[in-house]
Design a protein around this motif. Structure first.
Motif, short mmCIF file in Angstrom:
data_model
loop_
_atom_site.label_atom_id
_atom_site.label_comp_id
_atom_site.label_asym_id
_atom_site.label_seq_id
_atom_site.Cartn_x
_atom_site.Cartn_y
_atom_site.Cartn_z
N ASN A 1 3.34 12.77 7.03
CA ASN A 1 1.74 13.38 7.28
C ASN A 1 1.05 13.09 5.89
O ASN A 1 0.74 14.22 5.19
CB ASN A 1 1.84 14.62 7.95
CG ASN A 1 0.32 15.01 8.23
OD1 ASN A 1 -0.55 14.26 8.25
ND2 ASN A 1 -0.05 16.42 8.30
N ILE A 2 1.19 12.19 4.98
CA ILE A 2 0.49 12.04 3.76
C ILE A 2 -0.38 10.74 3.87
O ILE A 2 -0.25 10.14 4.83
CB ILE A 2 1.46 11.64 2.75
CG1 ILE A 2 2.24 10.32 2.98
CG2 ILE A 2 2.55 12.79 2.48
CD1 ILE A 2 3.17 9.91 1.84
N GLY A 3 -1.43 10.77 2.88
CA GLY A 3 -2.43 9.82 3.01
C GLY A 3 -1.99 8.25 2.97
O GLY A 3 -0.87 8.07 2.58
N THR A 4 -2.83 7.60 3.65
CA THR A 4 -2.49 6.22 3.71
C THR A 4 -2.59 5.65 2.22
O THR A 4 -1.79 4.61 1.78
CB THR A 4 -3.58 5.25 4.61
OG1 THR A 4 -3.87 6.07 5.72
CG2 THR A 4 -3.36 3.94 4.60
N CYS A 5 -3.22 6.06 1.21
CA CYS A 5 -3.27 5.51 -0.13
C CYS A 5 -1.96 5.98 -0.66
O CYS A 5 -1.47 4.94 -1.48
CB CYS A 5 -4.39 6.39 -0.88
SG CYS A 5 -4.50 5.82 -2.50
N LEU A 6 -1.31 7.05 -0.55
CA LEU A 6 -0.11 7.28 -1.18
C LEU A 6 0.93 6.30 -0.18
O LEU A 6 1.97 5.69 -1.08
CB LEU A 6 0.42 8.59 -1.11
CG LEU A 6 -0.64 9.67 -1.97
CD1 LEU A 6 0.01 11.14 -1.48
CD2 LEU A 6 -0.04 9.19 -3.24
N LYS A 7 0.89 6.01 1.12
CA LYS A 7 1.95 5.24 1.52
C LYS A 7 1.59 3.96 1.20
O LYS A 7 2.88 3.01 0.84
CB LYS A 7 1.47 5.23 3.23
CG LYS A 7 2.02 6.57 3.82
CD LYS A 7 1.72 6.57 5.41
CE LYS A 7 2.08 7.87 6.00
NZ LYS A 7 1.64 8.00 7.36
N ARG A 8 0.61 3.27 0.88
CA ARG A 8 0.37 2.04 0.33
C ARG A 8 0.90 2.01 -1.24
O ARG A 8 1.63 0.78 -1.42
CB ARG A 8 -1.13 1.76 0.18
CG ARG A 8 -1.46 0.38 0.04
CD ARG A 8 -2.96 0.04 -0.24
NE ARG A 8 -3.82 0.58 0.78
CZ ARG A 8 -4.55 1.33 0.64
NH1 ARG A 8 -5.09 1.59 -0.42
NH2 ARG A 8 -5.35 1.51 1.85
#
Length: 94
Positions: A60-67
């Motif tokens: 449950n972390i932001g898409t920006c960090l996943k990217r």
């Protein structure tokens, strides 16, 4: 492929004769010019890197960090030391 049975020595140590090796991050082969094995190796490396970070991608972390994790950890495993290649249908489905 050049066949040569003459051993090569460096500092009295015989050098091993190999048909393929990885340097740096790209597979080189003396026996075949087909890139299928290299492409499959990179796909596997990318899948392995992706699996190692599965908790981050499912988390449950932001898409920006996943990217950022994907761009920093997964993508380099698939493309290190090489240009982008177009994949044949056979390679995309393996």
């Amino acid at each position: 492929m050049i066949e040569n049975d003459t051993p090569i020595y460096v500092n009295n140590t015989q050098i091993e004769n190999v048909e393929s090796y990885i340097y740096p991050g790209q597979r080189y082969s003396t026996r075949d010019k087909n890139q299928d094995e290299e492409i499959q190796r990179r796909i596997t490396a990318g899948c392995t890197a992706f699996a190692k970070h599965r908790d981050i991608f499912k988390g449950n972390i932001g898409t920006c960090l996943k990217r950022q994790v994907y761009n920093s950890c997964v993508l380099p495993a698939m493309t290190y030391g090489a240009e982008t290649r177009a994949l044949a249908t056979k390679q995309r489905t393996s």
